[in-house]
Scaffold this active site. Sequence first.
Site, short mmCIF file in Angstrom:
data_model
loop_
_atom_site.label_atom_id
_atom_site.label_comp_id
_atom_site.label_asym_id
_atom_site.label_seq_id
_atom_site.Cartn_x
_atom_site.Cartn_y
_atom_site.Cartn_z
CG ASN A 4 3.24 0.93 -3.68
OD1 ASN A 4 2.35 1.47 -3.04
ND2 ASN A 4 3.45 1.17 -4.95
CE1 TYR A 72 -6.93 -1.83 -1.69
CE2 TYR A 72 -8.33 -0.15 -0.72
CZ TYR A 72 -7.16 -0.52 -1.35
OH TYR A 72 -6.23 0.45 -1.65
CE LYS A 76 -4.28 -1.50 0.60
NZ LYS A 76 -2.85 -1.51 0.22
CB VAL A 105 -3.58 7.38 -6.53
CG1 VAL A 105 -2.39 7.41 -7.47
CG2 VAL A 105 -3.22 7.97 -5.19
#
Length: 172
Positions: A4, A72, A76, A105
């Site tokens: 995570n 990024y 991913k 989030v």
Amino acid sequence: MFNNAGIMGQLAGMQIVTTDGQDLAKVLEVNVRGAFHCTKHAARVMTGEKRGAIIFTANSVTTTFGNAPHAYTTSKHVLAGLMKNLTVELGGYGIWVNSISPDGVTTPMAMNALGLDRRAVQKLGSQWASLKGTVLDENDVAEAALYLASDESKFVSELNLVVDGGYNLKSA
């Protein structure tokens, strides 16, 4: 095993011509290399036990386009690809491998990247999502991880569980 950890990198990397090579290296180091090595060591234990669950935090950028820095987004996508490869390799040992791809989030990383407080990020995330009347929070991602780590998902492997309230449908 839940991978995570992650960083976003510089927002200047929203255009390829302004993406910094050192920023790319740093993002890949944390997001990819870290998850790779943690998974390698977890797999050593899990293959001996002939059982286990490995989960990666990817991101909804794996199902959308153009809404995050290139470094990024690259990192991913690499994790989603690694998850698929590991599904094939480790399935024979009774290990199921999945990823979670959240969007919106309200985390310190998101607040810092957007320069907004918690309430403003929640409002923005709610505007992005197709699903109305609720706000995505850290607990939603934690619940997805608990499911993917549990025996309830023991036959679920190679799933990129998108937790974005339908955001990816709006941006396509």
